[in-house]
Design a protein around this motif. Structure first.
Motif, short mmCIF file in Angstrom:
data_model
loop_
_atom_site.label_atom_id
_atom_site.label_comp_id
_atom_site.label_asym_id
_atom_site.label_seq_id
_atom_site.Cartn_x
_atom_site.Cartn_y
_atom_site.Cartn_z
N LEU A 1 -8.68 -8.42 -4.85
CA LEU A 1 -7.64 -7.45 -5.17
C LEU A 1 -8.24 -6.07 -5.43
O LEU A 1 -7.77 -5.06 -4.89
CB LEU A 1 -6.83 -7.90 -6.39
N VAL A 2 -9.28 -6.01 -6.24
CA VAL A 2 -9.93 -4.74 -6.57
C VAL A 2 -10.48 -4.07 -5.31
O VAL A 2 -10.24 -2.88 -5.07
CB VAL A 2 -11.05 -4.94 -7.60
N TYR B 1 -15.83 3.84 -5.71
CA TYR B 1 -16.03 2.45 -6.14
C TYR B 1 -16.90 2.41 -7.39
O TYR B 1 -17.82 3.21 -7.53
CB TYR B 1 -16.67 1.64 -5.00
N PRO B 2 -16.60 1.48 -8.31
CA PRO B 2 -17.37 1.44 -9.56
C PRO B 2 -18.83 1.04 -9.36
O PRO B 2 -19.16 0.31 -8.43
CB PRO B 2 -16.63 0.38 -10.38
N LYS C 1 -10.09 0.31 -1.46
CA LYS C 1 -10.12 0.71 -0.05
C LYS C 1 -8.83 1.43 0.33
O LYS C 1 -8.87 2.49 0.96
CB LYS C 1 -10.32 -0.54 0.83
N VAL C 2 -7.69 0.87 -0.05
CA VAL C 2 -6.39 1.48 0.26
C VAL C 2 -6.27 2.85 -0.38
O VAL C 2 -5.82 3.81 0.25
CB VAL C 2 -5.23 0.56 -0.22
N MET C 3 -6.67 2.97 -1.64
CA MET C 3 -6.51 4.23 -2.38
C MET C 3 -7.65 5.22 -2.11
O MET C 3 -7.56 6.38 -2.50
CB MET C 3 -6.41 3.95 -3.89
N ALA D 1 0.82 -1.22 0.00
CA ALA D 1 0.00 0.00 0.00
C ALA D 1 0.85 1.27 0.00
O ALA D 1 0.53 2.24 -0.68
CB ALA D 1 -0.95 0.00 1.19
N ALA D 2 1.95 1.25 0.73
CA ALA D 2 2.81 2.44 0.82
C ALA D 2 3.45 2.78 -0.52
O ALA D 2 3.83 3.92 -0.76
CB ALA D 2 3.88 2.23 1.88
#
Length: 195
Positions: free
Chosen positions: A79-80, A91-92, A85-87, A46-47
């Motif tokens: 993965l998506v 959401y689509p 969530k991290v970014m 994530a970093a």
């Protein structure tokens, strides 16, 4: 798997992990293993994640306008979900992920499925935003216009795959509005490489 990670990466972008693992270690080519591996990636890296310029603005405008849009990816839903969530990206509306299709990109089924999930006419004019040659080929095979991004591949690779426009990122793609009668979304593309 005993394979140099650079070799795997060279074969993987834009392709389902299941299909890539099948090439190197068929004994591990199953959804349980793939979801486990892909579920770890966003948490572990994530970093290192970098937001694609223009993506947040475009997705936010599409969402605010309730314009139809979907993510069609070779990644798994695990993965998506983790990356969004991290970014903290919008959401689509709809998602087509690796496990939704029997054959991955460049097969066009994924993009046709995305159109269907959005409730749109299969013959509707669609715009695909893609960063991988396999995805560009899938979008073109589905009969759609494709913006090829040079975020992961060279201009030559994106051009050879058949993109209609080539851009460095999404900062040159702008939402202009939606036709209230037809529902058609108006998009502006600036600074594309002339083909």
């Amino acid at each position: 798997m005993g394979v140099d990670p650079h070799v795997i990466l060279a074969a993987s972008h834009g392709r389902r992990t299941l299909d890539v693992i099948e090439l190197f270690d068929p004994s591990k080519a199953n959804w349980e293993y793939v979801k486990h591996v892909e579920g770890i990636i966003p948490m572990k890296y994530a970093a290192d994640a970098v937001e694609l310029p223009g993506s947040r603005e475009l997705l936010s405008h599409l969402g605010e306008a309730k314009a139809p849009w979907a993510i069609v990816t070779s990644g798994t839903r695990v993965l998506v979900d983790a990356w969004f969530k991290v970014m903290r990206l919008p959401y689509p509306m709809k998602l087509v992920s690796a496990e939704d299709v029997k054959i991955g990109k460049p097969d066009p089924t994924c993009y046709r499925m995305g159109t269907e999930r959005l409730g749109l006419d299969p013959e509707a004019a669609m715009l695909v935003l893609e960063d991988a040659p396999a995805g560009i080929r899938a979008g073109k095979a589905a009969g759609y216009k494709v913006v090829g991004l040079t975020t992961t591949h060279t201009i030559e690779q994106v051009k050879e795959a058949g993109a209609d426009w080539i851009l460095k990122d999404l900062s040159s793609v702008r939402y202009l509005g939606k036709d209230e009668k037809t529902g058609a979304v108006k998009i502006e593309i600036k600074g594309a490489l002339r083909l």
